[in-house]
Design a protein around this motif. Structure first.
Motif, mmCIF file in Angstrom:
data_model
loop_
_atom_site.group_PDB
_atom_site.id
_atom_site.type_symbol
_atom_site.label_atom_id
_atom_site.label_comp_id
_atom_site.label_asym_id
_atom_site.label_seq_id
_atom_site.Cartn_x
_atom_site.Cartn_y
_atom_site.Cartn_z
ATOM 1 N N TYR A 148 -5.470 12.990 38.676
ATOM 2 C CA TYR A 148 -4.744 11.703 38.627
ATOM 3 C C TYR A 148 -4.330 11.320 37.218
ATOM 4 O O TYR A 148 -3.212 10.852 36.997
ATOM 5 C CB TYR A 148 -5.604 10.575 39.218
ATOM 6 C CG TYR A 148 -5.898 10.750 40.686
ATOM 7 C CD1 TYR A 148 -4.861 10.943 41.602
ATOM 8 C CD2 TYR A 148 -7.202 10.724 41.170
ATOM 9 C CE1 TYR A 148 -5.124 11.113 42.951
ATOM 10 C CE2 TYR A 148 -7.476 10.885 42.523
ATOM 11 C CZ TYR A 148 -6.429 11.077 43.417
ATOM 12 O OH TYR A 148 -6.694 11.238 44.742
ATOM 13 N N TRP A 206 -2.773 5.021 39.128
ATOM 14 C CA TRP A 206 -3.437 3.824 38.602
ATOM 15 C C TRP A 206 -4.426 3.273 39.627
ATOM 16 O O TRP A 206 -5.593 2.992 39.301
ATOM 17 C CB TRP A 206 -2.380 2.767 38.260
ATOM 18 C CG TRP A 206 -2.899 1.459 37.755
ATOM 19 C CD1 TRP A 206 -3.551 0.492 38.475
ATOM 20 C CD2 TRP A 206 -2.811 0.954 36.417
ATOM 21 N NE1 TRP A 206 -3.863 -0.577 37.679
ATOM 22 C CE2 TRP A 206 -3.424 -0.320 36.410
ATOM 23 C CE3 TRP A 206 -2.259 1.449 35.235
ATOM 24 C CZ2 TRP A 206 -3.501 -1.107 35.252
ATOM 25 C CZ3 TRP A 206 -2.333 0.662 34.085
ATOM 26 C CH2 TRP A 206 -2.950 -0.588 34.094
ATOM 27 N N LYS A 208 -5.788 4.832 42.301
ATOM 28 C CA LYS A 208 -6.862 5.792 42.571
ATOM 29 C C LYS A 208 -7.912 5.724 41.461
ATOM 30 O O LYS A 208 -9.115 5.796 41.714
ATOM 31 C CB LYS A 208 -6.298 7.215 42.647
ATOM 32 C CG LYS A 208 -5.355 7.446 43.813
ATOM 33 C CD LYS A 208 -6.120 7.778 45.079
ATOM 34 C CE LYS A 208 -5.162 8.136 46.216
ATOM 35 N NZ LYS A 208 -5.878 8.268 47.500
ATOM 36 N N ILE A 209 -7.440 5.609 40.216
ATOM 37 C CA ILE A 209 -8.359 5.610 39.071
ATOM 38 C C ILE A 209 -9.176 4.323 39.021
ATOM 39 O O ILE A 209 -10.389 4.366 38.848
ATOM 40 C CB ILE A 209 -7.579 5.859 37.755
ATOM 41 C CG1 ILE A 209 -7.153 7.328 37.698
ATOM 42 C CG2 ILE A 209 -8.402 5.481 36.534
ATOM 43 C CD1 ILE A 209 -6.123 7.654 36.638
ATOM 44 N N THR A 210 -8.523 3.179 39.203
ATOM 45 C CA THR A 210 -9.275 1.916 39.152
ATOM 46 C C THR A 210 -10.291 1.859 40.306
ATOM 47 O O THR A 210 -11.392 1.342 40.129
ATOM 48 C CB THR A 210 -8.355 0.683 39.183
ATOM 49 O OG1 THR A 210 -7.437 0.829 40.263
ATOM 50 C CG2 THR A 210 -7.562 0.549 37.903
ATOM 51 N N ALA A 211 -9.919 2.414 41.476
ATOM 52 C CA ALA A 211 -10.852 2.442 42.609
ATOM 53 C C ALA A 211 -12.077 3.289 42.268
ATOM 54 O O ALA A 211 -13.214 2.901 42.579
ATOM 55 C CB ALA A 211 -10.158 2.987 43.852
ATOM 56 N N ALA A 212 -11.863 4.428 41.598
ATOM 57 C CA ALA A 212 -12.983 5.302 41.224
ATOM 58 C C ALA A 212 -13.890 4.634 40.203
ATOM 59 O O ALA A 212 -15.119 4.735 40.273
ATOM 60 C CB ALA A 212 -12.452 6.620 40.675
ATOM 61 N N PRO B 145 -11.734 -3.000 35.813
ATOM 62 C CA PRO B 145 -11.704 -1.581 36.194
ATOM 63 C C PRO B 145 -10.451 -0.851 35.715
ATOM 64 O O PRO B 145 -10.444 0.378 35.663
ATOM 65 C CB PRO B 145 -11.768 -1.621 37.726
ATOM 66 C CG PRO B 145 -11.406 -3.005 38.113
ATOM 67 C CD PRO B 145 -11.796 -3.897 36.984
ATOM 68 N N TYR B 146 -9.395 -1.576 35.347
ATOM 69 C CA TYR B 146 -8.175 -0.919 34.868
ATOM 70 C C TYR B 146 -8.183 -0.745 33.347
ATOM 71 O O TYR B 146 -7.179 -0.304 32.767
ATOM 72 C CB TYR B 146 -6.926 -1.702 35.312
ATOM 73 C CG TYR B 146 -6.829 -3.115 34.782
ATOM 74 C CD1 TYR B 146 -6.415 -3.369 33.482
ATOM 75 C CD2 TYR B 146 -7.157 -4.211 35.580
ATOM 76 C CE1 TYR B 146 -6.335 -4.655 32.991
ATOM 77 C CE2 TYR B 146 -7.082 -5.505 35.102
ATOM 78 C CZ TYR B 146 -6.671 -5.719 33.799
ATOM 79 O OH TYR B 146 -6.603 -6.984 33.314
ATOM 80 N N ILE B 149 -7.449 2.999 32.063
ATOM 81 C CA ILE B 149 -6.112 3.523 32.375
ATOM 82 C C ILE B 149 -5.040 2.734 31.616
ATOM 83 O O ILE B 149 -4.036 3.308 31.172
ATOM 84 C CB ILE B 149 -5.856 3.542 33.914
ATOM 85 C CG1 ILE B 149 -4.542 4.223 34.261
ATOM 86 C CG2 ILE B 149 -5.911 2.174 34.540
ATOM 87 C CD1 ILE B 149 -4.556 5.701 34.102
ATOM 88 N N ALA B 212 -15.597 9.277 36.110
ATOM 89 C CA ALA B 212 -15.667 8.332 37.237
ATOM 90 C C ALA B 212 -15.170 8.995 38.521
ATOM 91 O O ALA B 212 -15.737 8.788 39.598
ATOM 92 C CB ALA B 212 -14.850 7.079 36.926
ATOM 93 N N ILE B 213 -14.120 9.790 38.414
ATOM 94 C CA ILE B 213 -13.578 10.481 39.600
ATOM 95 C C ILE B 213 -14.624 11.461 40.134
ATOM 96 O O ILE B 213 -14.844 11.557 41.352
ATOM 97 C CB ILE B 213 -12.271 11.234 39.243
ATOM 98 C CG1 ILE B 213 -11.197 10.277 38.731
ATOM 99 C CG2 ILE B 213 -11.794 12.086 40.423
ATOM 100 C CD1 ILE B 213 -10.279 9.687 39.752
ATOM 101 N N GLU B 216 -17.363 9.542 41.886
ATOM 102 C CA GLU B 216 -16.888 9.040 43.179
ATOM 103 C C GLU B 216 -16.881 10.180 44.217
ATOM 104 O O GLU B 216 -17.218 9.985 45.382
ATOM 105 C CB GLU B 216 -15.468 8.479 43.018
ATOM 106 C CG GLU B 216 -14.989 7.659 44.217
ATOM 107 C CD GLU B 216 -13.488 7.457 44.182
ATOM 108 O OE1 GLU B 216 -12.761 8.323 43.642
ATOM 109 O OE2 GLU B 216 -13.032 6.431 44.717
#
Lengths: 222, 222
Positions: A148, A206, A208-212, B145-146, B149, B212-213, B216
């Motif tokens: 991502y 964006w 997908k990353i914030t969710a992780a 969380p953002y 990114i 983080a990915i 998850e």
């Protein structure tokens, strides 16, 4: 073909006072240039779509692989040729890649005029974003954890490049197309895809990353 | 001050044949321009460092807040003024921001010459990256969380801007500085920070996001 003037071919580009010593007109028709590009791209995309059908990847991921392969090869082959071939408009034989850029310059003469901003953006696109796009195909196929963020990085690069591309033209008077047809189909139409699709993919990455990050935080706090 | 020629001030910039009708020389000395910028920045950074000391943020996050506040305000105020003030070099009174760019142009005359590539990059930097940098300060402080990114996106933008900045100069002959001093201190030195620091932050954000990915993924798979 255009008439010869004082031993030189008169070029068809706008502005008319653009100096192109040694210019040789297009050998191929618009159809002969556009159809092979679209047909090859369609073949590539079909191949990846069918081949990836055997995997457990989602349809979105398979579509993304098609896009990244298409845009990566376009960046490396077409834009790479342009960035490192300052004399493409003097090609005396029907070299396909030279023809592509002679034709595209009808929509934006800054290509044939070797504008420094254009050459810079195309160079960055070919050297950095092209290979990175192909790595994205691999990263999606093998579900790498950097998939991502890599896609996001290339999208930001593509969007930044388009911004520089359009803003410099605006600042310089936006008078580089031979006609409204070439302006809308080549300059706006062809580039529009590299605004819309990177926006969509960047937005998806964006999220997908914030969710992780949120999921990781939940584990840590509880 | 430079001598008046035919009712116009002669400009000190390189190349000498650059036309700048209405040019008015610097009123302030280099010291009077650089010291207030560095002193204000140091004050801002100290304020954020001390103020954030009360929080539970790590030292790295506090340092990052200092950087994003500094770079964000530089983008918005200094670069924003430049992007939208095409006639800054004609300022007849000692306007601080006009003086900054008259002085900086000694290291890169494309600023005073309103090169379209420079104005585009500075416009994007001021309008998009400036506000985004300030949002990054807020995102770090409130642990959004953002946060990673967003920082990553701004870093890629800053790095792309620097690439366009340096490559266009190279393609156009790299002859825009009054002397090696201005070349190394203004053109290379001042911009070098916006290459090194974004590289470091982008690298950090990349690692945090891939970690983080991966975390998850582990939850999902078991």
């Amino acid at each position: 073909m255009a008439a010869r003037q004082e031993g030189e071919w008169a070029h068809p580009y706008v502005p008319k006072d653009l100096k192109l010593p040694g210019y040789v007109p297009c050998f191929l028709s618009q159809k002969d240039i556009v159809v092979p590009y679209l047909a090859t791209s369609l073949l590539l995309v079909s191949f990846i779509w069918i081949f990836s059908g055997r995997s457990k990847l989602t349809k979105t991921d398979r579509l993304l692989m098609c896009w990244w392969a298409f845009t990566g090869l376009t960046h490396i082959i077409l834009e790479g040729y342009f960035a490192f071939s300052p004399e493409f408009y003097k090609e005396k034989t029907p070299h396909y890649l030279a023809e592509v850029w002679k034709e595209y310059s009808k929509g934006d003469s800054r290509y044939v005029g070797r504008d420094a901003g254009i050459v810079s953006v195309e160079g960055i696109t070919a050297v950095l974003e092209g290979p990175a796009s192909l790595i994205a195909v691999y990263a999606i196929a093998t579900r790498k954890p950097y998939s991502y963020i890599l896609q996001f990085a290339v999208c930001i690069g593509q969007l930044y490049g388009c911004l520089v591309y359009f803003i410099t033209a605006f600042l310089e008077g936006d008078n580089f197309a031979m006609s409204p047809f070439y302006y809308w189909v080549y300059y706006i139409g062809a580039n529009g895809w590299w605004v819309v699709i990177p926006l969509l993919i960047a937005n998806r990455s964006w999220k997908k990353i914030t969710a992780a990050i949120q999921a990781e935080k939940k584990i840590k706090t509880g």
